[in-house]
Design a protein around this motif. Sequence first.
Motif, short mmCIF file in Angstrom:
data_model
loop_
_atom_site.label_atom_id
_atom_site.label_comp_id
_atom_site.label_asym_id
_atom_site.label_seq_id
_atom_site.Cartn_x
_atom_site.Cartn_y
_atom_site.Cartn_z
N LYS A 64 0.93 -1.04 0.18
CA LYS A 64 -0.10 -0.01 -0.20
C LYS A 64 0.91 1.26 -0.01
O LYS A 64 1.76 1.24 0.92
N CYS A 65 0.65 2.06 -0.80
CA CYS A 65 1.31 3.46 -1.04
C CYS A 65 0.51 4.49 -0.64
O CYS A 65 -0.83 4.54 -1.04
N THR A 66 0.78 5.53 0.03
CA THR A 66 -0.24 6.68 0.54
C THR A 66 0.67 7.88 0.23
O THR A 66 2.14 7.97 0.17
N TRP A 67 -0.13 8.84 -0.07
CA TRP A 67 0.43 10.17 -0.16
C TRP A 67 -0.79 11.41 0.19
O TRP A 67 -1.98 10.75 0.15
N THR A 68 -0.40 12.49 0.07
CA THR A 68 -1.22 13.55 0.09
C THR A 68 -1.21 14.38 -1.15
O THR A 68 -0.15 14.76 -1.91
N SER A 69 -2.48 14.84 -1.77
CA SER A 69 -2.76 15.53 -2.93
C SER A 69 -3.42 16.66 -2.19
O SER A 69 -4.45 16.51 -2.04
N HIS A 71 -5.05 18.67 0.28
CA HIS A 71 -5.09 18.31 1.75
C HIS A 71 -5.76 17.08 1.85
O HIS A 71 -6.14 16.59 2.95
N ALA A 72 -5.94 16.29 0.83
CA ALA A 72 -6.47 15.15 0.69
C ALA A 72 -5.55 13.69 0.66
O ALA A 72 -4.73 13.69 -0.09
N PRO A 73 -5.70 13.02 1.77
CA PRO A 73 -4.80 12.01 1.68
C PRO A 73 -5.39 10.70 0.80
O PRO A 73 -6.56 10.66 0.68
N LEU A 74 -4.41 10.32 -0.15
CA LEU A 74 -4.74 9.24 -0.87
C LEU A 74 -3.93 7.84 -0.52
O LEU A 74 -3.03 8.13 -0.08
N SER A 75 -4.54 7.01 -1.32
CA SER A 75 -3.63 5.67 -1.28
C SER A 75 -4.10 4.71 -2.22
O SER A 75 -5.21 4.83 -2.83
N ARG A 76 -3.20 3.76 -2.57
CA ARG A 76 -3.50 2.72 -3.62
C ARG A 76 -2.73 1.36 -3.22
O ARG A 76 -1.76 1.57 -2.64
N THR A 77 -3.47 0.33 -3.41
CA THR A 77 -2.52 -0.91 -3.11
C THR A 77 -2.38 -1.82 -4.49
O THR A 77 -3.28 -1.75 -5.32
#
Length: 124
Positions: A64-69, A71-77
């Motif tokens: 799982k990778c997480t990042w912020t764009s 002010h929104a936290p995003l993730s994908r697996t």
Amino acid sequence: MLRANLWVEKGLVNDLIGTVLCIIYCANQGPPALPAFVVCIFPNYTGPTFLPEHPNSFPVIPIKCTWTSGHAPLSRTGIPLDLAWGLTIHKSQGLTMAKAVIDIGQHEMTAGIKFVALSSSKHQ
């Protein structure tokens, strides 16, 4: 091609090229679900083998990778693997391959790009 540093000490590093042996799903699942893991054979892998009958085999699991764009936290697996049967010259930069078929075309789009392509395979 492995797209993450999974176990650097044992040779499982980003851009390592291997072969997919099998794709394993959880019970009662299949595509389009994400596999539980993908068993790959990596010739440079020096750790314990996953399948005794296949030396250098290793199970690649979803990460799982997480990042912020903004002010929104995003993730994908996803499974950190890419197809590598065809590479661009840019993607092959820094790799050393045993064999390569190179189509250098009629002209260079960037100075030195043909040298990068030709220097990525072992000379024997």
